[in-house]
Design an enzyme around this catalytic site. Structure first.
Site, short mmCIF file in Angstrom:
data_model
loop_
_atom_site.label_atom_id
_atom_site.label_comp_id
_atom_site.label_asym_id
_atom_site.label_seq_id
_atom_site.Cartn_x
_atom_site.Cartn_y
_atom_site.Cartn_z
N SER A 296 0.85 -1.18 0.00
CA SER A 296 0.00 0.00 0.00
C SER A 296 0.88 1.23 0.00
O SER A 296 1.95 1.25 0.60
CB SER A 296 -0.91 0.00 1.23
OG SER A 296 -1.49 1.28 1.44
N ARG A 336 -20.07 -5.95 -46.80
CA ARG A 336 -18.96 -5.38 -46.04
C ARG A 336 -19.56 -4.29 -45.16
O ARG A 336 -20.04 -3.29 -45.68
CB ARG A 336 -17.89 -4.80 -46.97
CG ARG A 336 -16.62 -4.32 -46.26
CD ARG A 336 -15.75 -5.47 -45.79
NE ARG A 336 -15.20 -6.21 -46.89
CZ ARG A 336 -14.09 -5.85 -47.58
NH1 ARG A 336 -13.44 -4.77 -47.25
NH2 ARG A 336 -13.66 -6.58 -48.57
#
Length: 497
Positions: A296, A336
């Site tokens: 931490s 497409r």
């Protein structure tokens, strides 16, 4: 910017996948190399079928070295045509021309009768294949470790939990076996997927390929058909053959996404359990320690379960990425699509990266998991004999005929009387509930109907495990290829942050 990487996503905000291995298999350079591998493979197929000049394949293969190309420049230029294949092809043709010193006409073998989608779809299948292979290697290392935990802790008692509360006696071995089952089943499904080559031409009709093969347009060699070329490309690249173009039918992509996401789901389940079990107030397991991990910035005493945290972050992202693939597939309009295809690319690649990163972390977690049987027993004893009330009721209720008034003061049948015992015990302070239940139960059942020895047997958590051991055995037996460590699961040269 000397000493720094000037550009590129290195995973600053995605630490779960910030790994050299993940970058090597899913990064921009890997995609570029896969596109070039498709072009080189196609040149080889054309030459094999006498549809390209002799020597073409060697020249294109030489030119298809990813280190020759400027990724950032290609990325910028890709905006002009909407995909990276178009600018890369221009650069590849330039490289081929420069390398074709013998004048073999190798440029004629580059991209002939292909379209951008053929190349990019196939390249992403190559990226996926390589990533999935590495992913499965880590998964098998994890499942081997989980199988060992299941066997070592087959008799290690712990509390089963249901809706956050203690439910029944359980074993840590069965918990590990269930982790194993979820991961092995998902991996087996992913392992069985076929990753197909894409070959359809400009509109998925194979028109250009038909002209090429029917007229042998580049040489006077023997004619073939475009399907044979597609199959040959699949063989050349180590992908599955496709019976037909799948450029608008995206099951290959969504199935891959679902398979990868399912593996991440299973990894996430393991991480979620470890996160809970490693809480200080639970303290049944702990992650393996490593220098600098779990620290931490403000609290020196903390040892955060960082491996599980990172894996959980991947598990929270993966379903959305898989859903993105389905959303794209469902809106793949025309021959497409106008954007749906493009939306697949980042989702698929990020999903692969997250899965591979998470798999590596869970492998390390499983292979080094610290297990605390004493802590498990301590938590099991919090509920004490109340945890056995289901089994006690099943065994004792028939001994209390309807109308018997037990110590609980109930005139109902045996089951009702025993429920009243439980209810009264739960009214006591938490620290006294176990002793209260034992006393009320002894008072409720005459000794001539239930001996002290039999009562103690019913209140022993080890006596109410059902088929836990057999379930574990069956799970491991169902996935023998995932239960043993093999040299194929070993990974060398991988360093993860």
């Amino acid at each position: 910017m000397t000493g720094f990487q000037a550009a590129g996503d290195v995973g600053l905000l995605s630490p779960v996948s910030a790994s050299p291995l993940v970058a090597a298999l899913t990064g921009d350079r890997a995609v570029l190399a896969a596109i070039l591998a498709v072009e080189a493979g196609w040149a080889a197929v054309l030459e094999q079928h006498d549809l390209a000049p002799a020597g073409s394949a060697a020249v294109v293969a030489h030119a298809a070295d990813a280190s020759r190309y400027d990724l950032a420049d290609i990325s910028r230029r890709a905006q002009g045509g909407g995909n990276p294949v178009i600018p890369l092809l221009a650069d590849l043709r330039t490289q081929v021309k420069a390398l074709d010193t013998a004048g073999a006409g190798a440029g004629k073998a580059v991209h002939t009768s292909l379209t951008s989608q053929d190349v990019l779809d196939t390249a992403l299948m190559l990226v996926a294949r390589n990533t999935v292979e590495a992913l499965l290697a880590d998964v098998k290392g994890t499942t081997a470790a989980l199988a060992r935990l299941a066997e070592q802790h087959a008799d290690t008692l712990c509390a089963g939990r249901s809706l956050t509360q203690h439910s029944l006696p359980f074993t840590f071995g069965l918990r590990a076996a269930q982790w194993f089952q979820g991961l092995a089943a998902a991996a087996r499904r992913l392992e069985a997927l076929e990753l197909p080559v894409q070959f359809g031409g400009a509109a998925g009709t194979l028109a250009a390929g038909t002209v090429l093969t029917s007229k042998a347009g580049l040489t006077s060699g023997p004619a073939t058909d475009p399907f044979a070329l597609s199959d040959a490309l699949a063989t050349q690249l180590g992908l599955a053959a496709a019976p037909a173009p799948w450029h608008t039918n995206r099951l290959a992509v969504t199935s891959l996404g679902d398979g990868v996401a399912s593996v991440v789901d299973a990894l996430g389940k393991i991480a979620a359990d470890v996160l809970f079990l490693s809480r200080p107030e639970v303290a049944e397991v702990a992650e393996p320690r490593a220098p600098g991990r779990g620290v931490s910035s403000a609290m020196p005493q903390k040892q955060n379960p960082v491996l599980s945290v990172l894996v959980r972050s991947a598990a929270l992202q993966a379903p959305g990425l898989a859903a993105q693939l389905h959303l794209a597939a469902a809106t793949f309009n025309d021959e497409r699509p106008d954007g749906a295809w493009h939306a697949e690319w980042p989702a698929l690649r990020q999903l692969l990266a997250l899965a591979l990163g998470a798999a590596g972390h869970v492998r390390e977690l499983a292979e080094g998991l610290q297990v605390f049987p004493d802590g498990m027993r301590r938590n099991l004893d919090l509920s004490g004999p109340l945890l056995l009330s289901e089994g006690v009721t099943a065994a004792v209720a028939p001994l209390l005929p309807a109308g018997d008034a037990g110590a609980a003061g109930s005139n109902g049948d045996g089951k009702q009387q025993l429920q009243a015992v439980v209810n009264k015990a739960l009214q006591a302070p938490p620290a006294e509930q176990a002793a209260t239940y034992r006393r009320l139960l002894r008072d409720a059942v005459p000794a001539d109907r239930l001996s002290d020895a039999r009562l103690e047997e019913l209140l022993d958590p080890a006596s109410y495990l059902g088929q836990a051991a057999e379930i574990s055995r069956r799970i491991l037996a169902a996935f023998p290829d995932f239960a043993l460590t093999s040299t194929e699961t070993d990974r060398n040269g991988d360093s993860r942050g």
